[in-house]
Design an enzyme around this catalytic site. Sequence first.
Site, mmCIF file in Angstrom:
data_model
loop_
_atom_site.group_PDB
_atom_site.id
_atom_site.type_symbol
_atom_site.label_atom_id
_atom_site.label_comp_id
_atom_site.label_asym_id
_atom_site.label_seq_id
_atom_site.Cartn_x
_atom_site.Cartn_y
_atom_site.Cartn_z
ATOM 1 N N SER A 164 -9.049 -7.567 -10.868
ATOM 2 C CA SER A 164 -8.458 -6.260 -10.649
ATOM 3 C C SER A 164 -9.255 -5.268 -12.006
ATOM 4 O O SER A 164 -9.118 -5.982 -13.042
ATOM 5 C CB SER A 164 -7.437 -5.946 -10.809
ATOM 6 O OG SER A 164 -6.532 -6.469 -9.549
ATOM 7 N N GLU A 247 3.859 -9.644 -16.086
ATOM 8 C CA GLU A 247 3.112 -9.002 -14.974
ATOM 9 C C GLU A 247 4.405 -8.592 -13.971
ATOM 10 O O GLU A 247 4.175 -7.710 -13.130
ATOM 11 C CB GLU A 247 2.058 -9.875 -14.548
ATOM 12 C CG GLU A 247 1.377 -9.447 -13.418
ATOM 13 C CD GLU A 247 0.073 -10.470 -12.962
ATOM 14 O OE1 GLU A 247 -0.048 -11.248 -13.364
ATOM 15 O OE2 GLU A 247 -0.604 -9.854 -11.965
#
Length: 404
Positions: A164, A247
């Site tokens: 990403s 995360e």
Amino acid sequence: MQPTHSAEAQAYREKVRAFLSETLPSNWRGVGGLCGDDVAGFEREWRSTLFEAGYLAPGWPKEYGGGGLSPLEQVILAEEFTKAGVPTGGSNDAFSIGMLGNTLLMWGTEEQKREYIPRILSGEHIWCQGYSEPNAGSDLANLGTRAVLDGDQWVINGQKIWTSAGQLADHIFVLCRTDADAPRHKGISFVLVDMRQPGVEVRPIRMMSGESEFNETFFTDAVAPKDNIVGGVNNGWAVAMTLLGYERGEAAAKVPLRFRAELDRLFELARSRGLSNDPLSRQRLSCCCSKVRSMQSRSWRQLTQCRCGHRRRWYGSIFKLYWSEYHQVVTELAVDILGADALVPEGRRPTTAFQTDDVGAPNSTGSWTTVFLNARAGTIYAGTSQVQRNILGEMVLGLPKEPR
Ligand SMILES: Cc1cc2nc3c(=O)[nH]c(=O)nc-3n(C[C@H](O)[C@H](O)[C@H](O)COP(=O)(O)OP(=O)(O)OC[C@H]3O[C@@H](n4cnc5c(N)ncnc54)[C@H](O)[C@@H]3O)c2cc1C
């Protein structure tokens, strides 16, 4: 339920509100009110405002450039920023600060902290995450990217995927196999790699929304200095798991508020389409409303537990599982409310593929349909729903470990 805070905490909230009203324009509605290049321009400027004010890494110790805030103050800050519709950092800061910075503070050597932390905060280094590979996603320990020590540097060969924001980054933290003969989880190292070299190539992947927010990343004899391993050679699995905890877990304060703002927008959409008295739509809307409330209560509970010193790795798994599945339900409802109009999306689209559209975004078909498509990925990235259920089954319910 509404939590009550001490007078000190309330005073801190007022301080944050004062900062926001001093720094934002008087007609501010949230980033969602901006379009095109104005969004990127605002985000760049806002990041430097946060950097100068010491708000970029509010929980870090002051000696590393953080704000030294308590968990409660961090939550208040995140709540007020979310309500105001401003980001808590720049586009890659979820990776740079949220994941890598936090992990370096825990596992990095003093030299690594002194080298990297200031550059992360100043924005001189922009990071992305190199974990997944074509044959290693949920089964991350199957990864095959190799790093071999040659003199005083590691030579890296292999491929990562779904990187990403890799197109915006200049550094990547990479999980590499450094001992092919060791058991799978034991021969892995966590390597810091500068992407500004010929051996690193980033190729964009087109998503079903039409955007390209993630990439394939190829390493062909890419190099990293010998000392760029975090947490010790062949100890990368433990470091990688620490990072995954950040995360999945850090979002608890912001996500319920963002989803609440999104839900208010959906109520507005239902009203504008004459569906506010339709029993079926009302039933589905109230189901979403109760899920957002329950998420909010869970986030307060998690905060209370953290303040009492009960930080558990699986808190993040519960939260991630809940919000990602909820988000598919609510965005499906939005598309049903739009009906055939959803087939011809128009107007402003979200600026990010992750979670909701920005606070203050217009109720455009472009916004809802793109968020609807993006929501499919929510139950995959940061660990799939099935994997979260395995974690919770084993760690919380004490079920037998899944057969390997
Ligand atoms: C939008 C997006 C952004 C991403 N960003 C990044 C990034 O920046 N960096 C990065 O490294 N990765 C990133 N990823 C990758 C992500 O972490 C992986 O997609 C995820 O871990 C799943 O791996 P996989 O795609 O290989 O699927 P697989 O692991 O092949 O899974 C396929 C299916 O099998 C199920 N399954 C697999 N194992 C089990 C099991 N043991 N028990 C029950 N069911 C199981 C899964 O739940 C899933 O439904 C991103 C993914 C997406 C969608």
